[in-house]
Design an enzyme around this catalytic site. Structure first.
Site, short mmCIF file in Angstrom:
data_model
loop_
_atom_site.label_atom_id
_atom_site.label_comp_id
_atom_site.label_asym_id
_atom_site.label_seq_id
_atom_site.Cartn_x
_atom_site.Cartn_y
_atom_site.Cartn_z
N HIS A 176 0.84 -1.19 0.00
CA HIS A 176 0.00 0.00 0.00
C HIS A 176 0.88 1.25 0.00
CE1 HIS A 176 -2.78 2.95 2.15
NE2 HIS A 176 -3.33 2.73 0.97
N HIS A 201 -7.92 8.38 -3.97
CA HIS A 201 -8.35 7.03 -4.28
C HIS A 201 -9.46 7.02 -5.33
CE1 HIS A 201 -6.39 6.32 -0.36
NE2 HIS A 201 -6.11 5.14 -0.85
N ARG A 275 -15.87 14.25 22.13
CA ARG A 275 -16.08 14.13 23.58
C ARG A 275 -17.46 14.67 23.90
NH1 ARG A 275 -17.05 12.61 28.12
NH2 ARG A 275 -15.86 13.11 30.01
N CYS A 322 -8.93 17.20 25.31
CA CYS A 322 -9.69 16.79 26.48
C CYS A 322 -8.78 16.74 27.70
CB CYS A 322 -10.30 15.40 26.24
SG CYS A 322 -11.16 14.71 27.67
N TYR A 458 -12.28 17.95 36.75
CA TYR A 458 -11.60 19.04 36.06
C TYR A 458 -10.89 19.96 37.04
CZ TYR A 458 -14.15 17.27 32.10
OH TYR A 458 -14.64 16.45 31.11
#
Length: 587
Positions: A176, A201, A275, A322, A458
């Site tokens: 490939h 492609h 998320r 995140c 957090y």
């Protein structure tokens, strides 16, 4: 797994020509790929029970056994099949019990399906005018998506699907042009979404023709269209790219695979990390309204058209990450709680929209004088999916903070997956503050309430803290800017390197807009270092470098190394510039 550089170039495949439509055919032997040859050879003994009739198959295999073969017979037979209104997908000649056997993969142009018994009788009669022998047709094998999904290793064979076809690419993956790792992302899956990322492609057409030569059957169960009858709250979530690494589906949490991370400085929208905390809300952009208010302001309501017509369009290139990114690496030291993200819970895009400060100051009247007079400390973003988060007012109003109310992403209209019609982009700040599906913006003396702002997920605690007994969580500052970091993307962790020169590639990023000034790489546990070349992202302003920086280094060694992970050391070079070291760990 040995690592080596991929060399792109010309290569040959074990077939000569493929029949397509009205293409002229000579008496050259025609072959399918090795995978398809094996399938033809074993097709009758291994075919599934669903292949017993041609009713459900779009294609048929004609098997014409000839008592006495002769030069040119294949060409003559091909012309006969064309006159019978058959679309010839592929053809070959083999031998069986000392008899020549012509194989043809065909579709009836009149019905766009495999051959019925009546049509087979017509074809049989026509072919038997050319030579003595017998002719039969069987349906092209049918495979379910679940069957395709089982074939993603060299031992079982590596299959993919494309539209209604099933293909065995086992023999092809080493050749490939984009490298083995890229094509293996599609193993056992539909290849269509990957080709939407790499559009060469389909644009050039040769990839489609090449894939067709590896076809081994049809897909029996293409995904059904959603009829809207499902009552599941996630029923209307968008389709997601299968290359993403999914940690959850409901709600969706998925990361960008390492194989695609350094392909493009701007991450394609389709493979941007996801998320979510809830189902993706369905919002009509024409009906959407944004409420802006709070203390020290005059409340206003804005439509999407208001944002586009009343304010200058601004663009910001930003990396969002995140807060739990790379948690799986911490889990290797000691188990944590939360989603075990790799380092792919981050992506980069060019966002288009309007500056938050211009909306707050020129439309809602939140001047610096009002901030002081009313003691405004935070700006809260409330999402239409029910979550809320806030940022300091200094970040929101800074002319250098570049906080955006975004309605475009990488030159396209922002999609529902990533927060349409409008989301907050707070560059340099932890991802959770970049609230999607904005519905309300509030100037406030207090930060947002709820687990996404005031909960333990957090906030920053010492690694020695094992429980929260005796700790007043409210007094712990909420996470905003993120620390400097870097990661090695290639070679992959766990691969074995046996080359004298190894090309090491990765990314570096720091929260707060702090630019990357240097990345150093070591393969001897930090005794010596090689300074990497900084690539895309290196030209960002050092104090407003909101996006990641790509880097690469050529490391020379006479030893074999096992790439087992990433070790990082960081120190401050001056008050603004950060120096970062990333290393390979030796086994």
């Amino acid at each position: 797994m040995a690592f080596c550089r991929t060399v792109a170039g010309s290569y040959r495949f074990p077939w000569c020509r493929h029949l397509r439509g009205s293409r002229t055919v000579d008496n050259t032997l025609l072959y399918l790929s090795a995978a398809a040859l094996a399938t033809f050879s074993d097709w009758k003994s291994n075919r599934r029970s669903s292949c017993e009739g041609a009713v459900n198959s779009t294609t048929s295999i004609i098997k014409f056994r000839v008592d006495n073969d002769r030069p040119g017979l294949l060409s003559e037979a091909t012309e006969i099949l064309k006159k019978q209104q058959l679309d010839i997908r592929d053809a070959r000649i083999s031998t069986e019990d000392s008899r020549a056997v012509h194989f043809y993969v065909v579709q009836d142009k009149m019905s766009n399906s495999g051959l019925s018994e009546d049509r087979l009788a017509q074809v049989r009669a026509a072919l038997q005018q050319l030579a003595q022998g017998d002719c039969q047709a069987e349906p092209w094998p049918l495979y379910s998506s679940s069957e395709v999904a089982k074939h993603k290793t060299a031992e079982k064979g590596i299959w993919v699907s494309y539209k209604e076809g099933v293909y065995d690419i086992t023999k092809f993956i080493e050749n490939h042009p984009g490298g083995k790792d890229k094509i293996m992302l599609a193993a056992g899956k539909a290849i269509d979404p990957f080709w939407r990322i790499y559009q060469q492609h389909t644009g050039r057409g040769n990839a489609v023709e090449l894939l067709e030569s590896m076809r081994i059957g049809d897909l029996s169960d293409p995904p059904p269209a959603d009829d809207g009858t499902c009552s599941c709250p996630y029923n209307k979530d968008p389709d997601r790219h299968p290359a993403l690494i999914f940690h959850n589906n409901k709600p969706c949490n998925a990361e960008l695979p390492a194989e695609l991370m350094v392909d493009s400085w701007l991450t394609p929208n389709s493979v941007w990390f996801i998320r979510h905390h809830h189902p993706v809300p369905v919002i009509d952009p024409e009906q959407w309204r944004l409420s802006v208010g709070g203390i020290g302001t005059k409340c206003v309501t804005l439509s999407l058209e208001d944002l586009k017509s009343r304010f200058l369009k601004r663009e910001v290139v930003a990396t969002l990450q995140c807060g739990g990114n790379r948690r799986s690496e911490l889990d290797q030291i000691e188990k944590t709680s939360g989603i075990p993200w790799g380092f792919g819970a981050m992506s980069t895009a060019r966002f288009g929209g309007v500056y938050l400060r211009e909306v707050l100051q020129h439309c809602a009247g939140l001047s610096h004088e009002n901030v002081e007079a009313f003691e405004v400390q935070h700006v809260i973003f409330k999402s239409l999916d029910g979550m809320e988060a806030s940022i300091p007012v200094e970040k929101a109003l800074s002319p250098y903070g570049d906080v955006l109310l975004a309605y475009e992403m990488n030159g396209e209209t922002l999609n529902m997956e990533h927060g349409a019609p409008v989301r907050a982009i707070v560059p340099g700040v932890v991802g959770v503050r970049n609230v999607k599906w904005l519905g309300e913006i509030i100037a406030s003396r207090e930060e947002a309430r709820g687990p996404w702002q005031r909960g333990i997920a957090y906030k920053g605690f010492s690694p020695m803290v094992k429980d929260l007994k005796g700790i007043d969580i409210e007094k712990i500052p909420s996470m905003q800017d993120l620390p400097i970091q870097s990661a090695i993307v290639t070679p992959k962790a766990g691969s074995t390197v046996e080359l004298d020169d190894v090309e090491v590639k990765g990314f570096a990023w720091s929260g707060g807009g702090r630019g990357i000034v240097r990345v150093d790489v070591s393969i001897d546990e930090g005794n010596t270092w090689v300074t990497a070349d900084l690539l895309d992202g290196k030209d960002q302003p050092y104090n407003r470098a909101w996006a990641w920086t790509f880097w690469e280094a050529s490391v020379t060694s006479q030893k074999t190394w096992n790439i087992s992970g990433v070790r990082q050391l960081a120190k401050s070079q001056c008050c603004h510039c950060m120096c970062f070291f990333a290393g390979l760990i030796r086994y």
